[in-house]
Design a protein around this motif. Structure first.
Motif, PDB file in Angstrom:
ATOM      1  N   ARG A 195      16.638  -0.721  -6.784  1.00 51.10           N
ATOM      2  CA  ARG A 195      17.090  -1.023  -8.143  1.00 51.10           C
ATOM      3  C   ARG A 195      16.691   0.041  -9.172  1.00 51.10           C
ATOM      4  NH1 ARG A 195      13.317  -4.278  -6.257  1.00 51.10           N
ATOM      5  NH2 ARG A 195      11.273  -4.454  -7.257  1.00 51.10           N
ATOM      6  N   HIS A 196      15.510   0.636  -9.002  1.00 55.31           N
ATOM      7  CA  HIS A 196      15.001   1.574 -10.002  1.00 55.31           C
ATOM      8  C   HIS A 196      15.334   2.992  -9.547  1.00 55.31           C
ATOM      9  CE1 HIS A 196      12.446   3.332 -13.033  1.00 55.31           C
ATOM     10  NE2 HIS A 196      11.955   2.168 -13.405  1.00 55.31           N
ATOM     11  N   LEU A 197      16.214   3.682 -10.275  1.00 54.85           N
ATOM     12  CA  LEU A 197      16.660   5.022  -9.879  1.00 54.85           C
ATOM     13  C   LEU A 197      15.660   6.069 -10.367  1.00 54.85           C
ATOM     14  CD1 LEU A 197      20.486   4.665 -10.667  1.00 54.85           C
ATOM     15  CD2 LEU A 197      19.165   3.777  -8.734  1.00 54.85           C
ATOM     16  N   SER A 198      14.388   5.846 -10.044  1.00 54.27           N
ATOM     17  CA  SER A 198      13.310   6.622 -10.650  1.00 54.27           C
ATOM     18  C   SER A 198      13.300   8.078 -10.232  1.00 54.27           C
ATOM     19  CB  SER A 198      11.962   5.975 -10.323  1.00 54.27           C
ATOM     20  OG  SER A 198      11.793   5.809  -8.930  1.00 54.27           O
ATOM     21  N   ASN A 199      13.832   8.410  -9.055  1.00 53.93           N
ATOM     22  CA  ASN A 199      13.845   9.821  -8.671  1.00 53.93           C
ATOM     23  C   ASN A 199      14.893  10.612  -9.452  1.00 53.93           C
ATOM     24  OD1 ASN A 199      15.842   8.398  -7.092  1.00 53.93           O
ATOM     25  ND2 ASN A 199      16.067  10.226  -5.825  1.00 53.93           N
ATOM     26  N   ALA A 200      15.734   9.912 -10.214  1.00 48.09           N
ATOM     27  CA  ALA A 200      16.734  10.586 -11.055  1.00 48.09           C
ATOM     28  C   ALA A 200      16.292  10.698 -12.506  1.00 48.09           C
ATOM     29  CB  ALA A 200      18.071   9.846 -10.991  1.00 48.09           C
ATOM     30  N   LEU A 201      15.047  10.345 -12.799  1.00 44.23           N
ATOM     31  CA  LEU A 201      14.578  10.343 -14.190  1.00 44.23           C
ATOM     32  C   LEU A 201      14.733  11.709 -14.839  1.00 44.23           C
ATOM     33  CD1 LEU A 201      13.081   8.313 -16.176  1.00 44.23           C
ATOM     34  CD2 LEU A 201      11.015   9.574 -15.584  1.00 44.23           C
ATOM     35  N   ALA A 202      14.509  12.787 -14.071  1.00 44.74           N
ATOM     36  CA  ALA A 202      14.621  14.128 -14.643  1.00 44.74           C
ATOM     37  C   ALA A 202      16.053  14.452 -15.054  1.00 44.74           C
ATOM     38  CB  ALA A 202      14.113  15.168 -13.647  1.00 44.74           C
ATOM     39  N   ILE A 203      17.033  13.798 -14.420  1.00 48.12           N
ATOM     40  CA  ILE A 203      18.439  14.017 -14.778  1.00 48.12           C
ATOM     41  C   ILE A 203      18.776  13.247 -16.041  1.00 48.12           C
ATOM     42  CG2 ILE A 203      20.834  13.741 -14.018  1.00 48.12           C
ATOM     43  CD1 ILE A 203      19.800  14.008 -11.132  1.00 48.12           C
ATOM     44  N   CYS A 204      18.506  11.971 -16.034  1.00 53.16           N
ATOM     45  CA  CYS A 204      18.619  11.168 -17.228  1.00 53.16           C
ATOM     46  C   CYS A 204      17.707   9.955 -17.058  1.00 53.16           C
ATOM     47  CB  CYS A 204      20.061  10.747 -17.528  1.00 53.16           C
ATOM     48  SG  CYS A 204      20.746   9.490 -16.441  1.00 53.16           S
ATOM     49  N   PRO A 205      17.043   9.557 -18.116  1.00 55.08           N
ATOM     50  CA  PRO A 205      17.279   9.970 -19.506  1.00 55.08           C
ATOM     51  C   PRO A 205      16.480  11.166 -20.004  1.00 55.08           C
ATOM     52  CG  PRO A 205      15.806   8.107 -19.486  1.00 55.08           C
ATOM     53  CD  PRO A 205      16.161   8.368 -18.053  1.00 55.08           C
ATOM     54  N   LEU A 206      15.722  11.870 -19.150  1.00 59.48           N
ATOM     55  CA  LEU A 206      14.945  13.010 -19.646  1.00 59.48           C
ATOM     56  C   LEU A 206      15.797  14.260 -19.853  1.00 59.48           C
ATOM     57  CD1 LEU A 206      11.593  12.718 -17.637  1.00 59.48           C
ATOM     58  CD2 LEU A 206      12.125  11.873 -19.936  1.00 59.48           C
ATOM     59  N   ALA A 208       0.819  -1.208   0.000  1.00 55.83           N
ATOM     60  CA  ALA A 208       0.000   0.000   0.000  1.00 55.83           C
ATOM     61  C   ALA A 208       0.857   1.263   0.000  1.00 55.83           C
ATOM     62  CB  ALA A 208      -0.933  -0.008   1.205  1.00 55.83           C
ATOM     63  N   GLU A 209       2.059   1.174   0.604  1.00 58.72           N
ATOM     64  CA  GLU A 209       2.957   2.339   0.673  1.00 58.72           C
ATOM     65  C   GLU A 209       3.451   2.773  -0.706  1.00 58.72           C
ATOM     66  OE1 GLU A 209       2.793   0.299   4.512  1.00 58.72           O
ATOM     67  OE2 GLU A 209       3.226  -0.390   2.461  1.00 58.72           O
ATOM     68  N   ALA A 210       3.271   1.902  -1.704  1.00 55.48           N
ATOM     69  CA  ALA A 210       3.718   2.244  -3.056  1.00 55.48           C
ATOM     70  C   ALA A 210       2.893   3.370  -3.669  1.00 55.48           C
ATOM     71  CB  ALA A 210       3.655   1.010  -3.963  1.00 55.48           C
ATOM     72  N   TRP A 211       1.714   3.631  -3.113  1.00 57.70           N
ATOM     73  CA  TRP A 211       0.925   4.787  -3.563  1.00 57.70           C
ATOM     74  C   TRP A 211       1.472   6.020  -2.854  1.00 57.70           C
ATOM     75  CZ3 TRP A 211      -1.422   3.600  -7.736  1.00 57.70           C
ATOM     76  CH2 TRP A 211      -2.008   2.336  -7.912  1.00 57.70           C
ATOM     77  N   LEU A 212       2.261   6.790  -3.593  1.00 58.59           N
ATOM     78  CA  LEU A 212       2.933   7.955  -3.020  1.00 58.59           C
ATOM     79  C   LEU A 212       2.045   9.188  -3.116  1.00 58.59           C
ATOM     80  CD1 LEU A 212       6.468   7.437  -4.632  1.00 58.59           C
ATOM     81  CD2 LEU A 212       5.609   6.547  -2.456  1.00 58.59           C
ATOM     82  N   THR A 213       2.398  10.198  -2.332  1.00 60.29           N
ATOM     83  CA  THR A 213       1.665  11.458  -2.397  1.00 60.29           C
ATOM     84  C   THR A 213       1.866  12.082  -3.779  1.00 60.29           C
ATOM     85  OG1 THR A 213       1.970  11.838  -0.031  1.00 60.29           O
ATOM     86  CG2 THR A 213       1.422  13.750  -1.394  1.00 60.29           C
ATOM     87  N   PRO A 214       0.797  12.359  -4.497  1.00 61.86           N
ATOM     88  CA  PRO A 214       0.943  12.960  -5.839  1.00 61.86           C
ATOM     89  C   PRO A 214       1.583  14.350  -5.753  1.00 61.86           C
ATOM     90  CG  PRO A 214      -1.269  12.065  -5.517  1.00 61.86           C
ATOM     91  CD  PRO A 214      -0.617  12.097  -4.161  1.00 61.86           C
ATOM     92  N   ASN A 215       2.408  14.706  -6.712  1.00 62.84           N
ATOM     93  CA  ASN A 215       2.890  13.791  -7.743  1.00 62.84           C
ATOM     94  C   ASN A 215       4.223  13.199  -7.315  1.00 62.84           C
ATOM     95  OD1 ASN A 215       0.908  14.116  -9.914  1.00 62.84           O
ATOM     96  ND2 ASN A 215       1.705  16.182 -10.157  1.00 62.84           N
ATOM     97  N   SER A 216       4.400  11.897  -7.572  1.00 62.51           N
ATOM     98  CA  SER A 216       5.721  11.335  -7.363  1.00 62.51           C
ATOM     99  C   SER A 216       6.712  12.069  -8.257  1.00 62.51           C
ATOM    100  CB  SER A 216       5.735   9.843  -7.701  1.00 62.51           C
ATOM    101  OG  SER A 216       5.659   9.650  -9.107  1.00 62.51           O
ATOM    102  N   HIS A 217       7.984  12.059  -7.870  1.00 62.84           N
ATOM    103  CA  HIS A 217       8.983  12.739  -8.685  1.00 62.84           C
ATOM    104  C   HIS A 217       9.067  12.126 -10.073  1.00 62.84           C
ATOM    105  CE1 HIS A 217      12.867  14.252 -10.093  1.00 62.84           C
ATOM    106  NE2 HIS A 217      12.655  15.245  -9.270  1.00 62.84           N
ATOM    107  N   TYR A 218       8.876  10.813 -10.170  1.00 64.55           N
ATOM    108  CA  TYR A 218       8.858  10.127 -11.464  1.00 64.55           C
ATOM    109  C   TYR A 218       7.732  10.679 -12.331  1.00 64.55           C
ATOM    110  CZ  TYR A 218       8.197   6.181 -14.730  1.00 64.55           C
ATOM    111  OH  TYR A 218       8.036   5.393 -15.844  1.00 64.55           O
ATOM    112  N   ASP A 219       6.523  10.732 -11.783  1.00 67.34           N
ATOM    113  CA  ASP A 219       5.383  11.244 -12.543  1.00 67.34           C
ATOM    114  C   ASP A 219       5.566  12.719 -12.893  1.00 67.34           C
ATOM    115  OD1 ASP A 219       4.087   8.805 -12.535  1.00 67.34           O
ATOM    116  OD2 ASP A 219       2.834   9.280 -10.800  1.00 67.34           O
ATOM    117  N   LEU A 220       6.041  13.506 -11.925  1.00 71.34           N
ATOM    118  CA  LEU A 220       6.221  14.938 -12.155  1.00 71.34           C
ATOM    119  C   LEU A 220       7.236  15.200 -13.258  1.00 71.34           C
ATOM    120  CD1 LEU A 220       5.646  17.884 -11.361  1.00 71.34           C
ATOM    121  CD2 LEU A 220       7.439  17.670  -9.624  1.00 71.34           C
ATOM    122  N   ALA A 221       8.338  14.453 -13.255  1.00 69.96           N
ATOM    123  CA  ALA A 221       9.357  14.638 -14.293  1.00 69.96           C
ATOM    124  C   ALA A 221       8.764  14.383 -15.672  1.00 69.96           C
ATOM    125  CB  ALA A 221      10.539  13.703 -14.037  1.00 69.96           C
TER     126      ALA A 221
END
Length: 555
Positions: A349-360, A281-294
């Motif tokens: 394993r998933h560096l999702s909070n860095a998505l805005a750095i790369c590959p975006l 259940a903790e996987a539902w983060l407060t919107p917007n997650s950094h991944y979604d926001l990026a």
């Protein structure tokens, strides 16, 4: 079995034998293989053809006719065509680096890529064409995962200049627009298009952890493939007729989901960050997650950029939504967070909070404020360690080091990946199966995405091109600069439709060859030195960087 005989030119009788096997998948689809064989005293020749129920009622006779023609032509004719294709493929780009293992892995990865991704065919799923048949489903069902896998599998081909093979993925996404429209309408109850995060070959949802298999923002990451293709080719026809349309139809779905929160910012009704907190259940983060926001910020920034490049007026709602997306959340250490109220506090394993750095690449290392955030994110990953990483995590970290210009860090992450997370035949096995202490994952399920992203990591060490800036050898280790062997690449494709070749020796002298497919102005950098150039379409320019002296000549 069916046997066919015919007279050869010398009057002898030649016999062809055909065998076939079919497998029913469901009520609507089946597939099979048809094999043709001919033999004489000296040799046996075998040709085969894959068939599906989509080939029509005459699939068997059509396959036999095709195989009979190929058997009649003989192996040698096919071998000549085969070798000619590969010869042309390898001329598209080359590298020379003073580390034999790195060089071998780059060529091996490009071989794997061409072996499982061809124009006019389906793009590679998780295991490409190498799924083992042992009576079980392949790892993760062998399907299309759009929360990282498909995107990373189709990243390196742009710079490697293998556009035709990479177009397989773009053509596939375009062909699935109807399926994406149906999924958006039925599941999200919106207009526009959205493909499932985990899907079948015909764009249907396959399920899984719902936070990720059904996340709508994965569709925006798929959009990036259209943006990258345009940026690396400069093809304005593709921009108008494909990328512009695909982005707009994706935005229709996303806009149908957005709602304003109590402070007036646009947020998704639910938000997650790939695989963070698994399926709890903790996987539902407060919107917007950094991944979604990026991804949301990338979507609207890109649409506005496209409009400007096409001479169109951006829609007012795009600008309004972008202006009401929150800024990225940064914690007390200056690190990009998972969500507005949670930071990453464990190895993952998933560096999702860095998505805005790369590959975006929404952050630029040349800008001081951005550099502080990038450095803080990298330092935080170092703090948390690699205990819960898999193969692609090391590759992603190599990219982050390359963004910093840290050749030692990028080299080390790729070395660990290729030496400890790949099998002898090169396949990425996800886990630290040799138990060398890099992670706690010791399994060995095979997937391809990290292979391709690793090749791109090496390419990023050798060449980076963004927004008219070209950096030559921006992230190579110091010992490469000290060795007598050259570090070089040929015909890498840069953004703006420019082919770049360069060679460096001693870390101080460098020669670059630029061939522009589109008229453009570029800023060429090497060792902190800049050379501004204006190139006409079709023009070739050679630039020499010699110690502190710059010289250039046209060719």
């Amino acid at each position: 079995m069916r046997t066919v005989s015919e007279m050869t030119e010398n009057g002898s009788l030649r016999k062809f034998q055909f065998f076939w096997f079919t497998q029913k998948v469901d009520a609507a689809f089946s597939y099979g293989i048809v094999v043709g064989k001919t033999e004489d005293r000296e040799s046996t020749e075998v040709f085969y053809r894959i068939v599906t129920s989509e080939d029509g009622d005459d699939w068997l006779q059509d396959a036999i006719d095709a195989l009979r023609s190929e058997l009649g032509d003989g192996y040698e004719k096919c071998r000549i065509a085969h070798r000619a294709w590969w010869t042309a493929y390898w001329k598209k780009s080359r590298i020379r680096v003073p580390d034999p293992m790195f060089e071998k892995q780059w060529y091996l990865t490009n071989y794997l890529f061409a072996s499982c991704s061809r124009k006019g065919e389906y793009p590679m799923p998780l295991q490409g064409v190498w799924t083992a048949d042992d009576g079980k489903l392949p790892p993760w069902k062998g399907d299309y995962h759009n929360d990282l896998n498909t995107q990373l599998s189709y990243t390196h081909f742009y710079k490697a200049n293998h556009l035709e093979e990479g177009e397989s993925f773009l053509d596939f996404l375009w062909a699935q627009k109807d399926a994406a429209k149906q999924f958006a309408e039925k599941f999200y109850q919106t207009k526009g298009i959205c493909l499932p995060g985990v899907m079948t070959i015909d764009g249907k949802p396959l399920g899984g952890w719902p936070m990720y298999s059904l996340s709508p923002t994965h569709q925006i990451w798929l959009c990036q493939s259209f943006d990258l293709y345009y940026r690396y080719t400069g093809d304005r026809t593709f921009l108008r007729e494909r990328a512009w349309i695909y982005f707009q139809e994706t935005e229709q779905c996303i806009r149908g989901l957005l709602q304003k929160n109590e402070v007036g910012d646009y947020v998704l009704p639910v938000s997650s960050s790939p695989e963070i907190h698994d399926d709890e259940a903790e996987a539902w983060l407060t919107p917007n997650s950094h991944y979604d926001l990026a991804l949301l910020r990338y979507l609207y920034q890109t649409l506005i950029r496209f409009a400007g490049e096409l001479g169109e007026c951006p829609k007012k709602e795009w600008e309004e939504i972008l202006s009401h997306l929150s800024e990225f959340s940064v914690n007390e250490r200056g690190v990009l967070m998972l969500s507005p109220d949670e930071s990453l506090e464990e190895s993952h394993r998933h560096l999702s909070n860095a998505l805005a750095i790369c590959p975006l690449h929404l952050y630029q290392y040349e800008q001081e404020d951005d550099r502080k955030i990038i450095d803080a994110v990298v330092e935080d990953y170092e703090r948390l360690g690699s205990g819960m990483w898999v193969g692609f995590s090391f590759v992603w970290m190599a990219h982050l080091y390359a963004v910093q210009g840290n050749g030692e860090g990028a080299y080390e992450q790729l070395r660990i990946f290729w030496e400890s997370f790949c099998s002898p035949n090169g396949f990425h096995l996800n886990g630290d199966y040799k138990r060398r202490g890099y992670t706690t994952f010791h399994y060995r399920p095979f997937t391809l995405e990290a292979n391709m992203y690793a090749a791109d990591g090496l390419q990023e060490m050798l060449l980076q091109t963004r927004k008219g800036r070209i950096d030559l050898f921006p992230a190579v280790p110091e010992n490469w600069k000290e060795k007598e062997e050259e570090t070089a690449f040929e015909h890498f494709r840069g953004e703006g439709g420019i082919l770049v070749s360069a060679r460096m020796k001693g870390g101080k002298d460098c020669q670059a060859r630029l061939e522009a497919e589109q008229e453009q102005e570029v800023s060429l950098w090497f060792n902190g030195k800049e050379r501004k150039l204006f190139l006409k379409a079709g023009e070739i320019r050679i630039v020499d960087f010699v110690a502190d002296d710059l010289s250039a000549e046209n060719q």
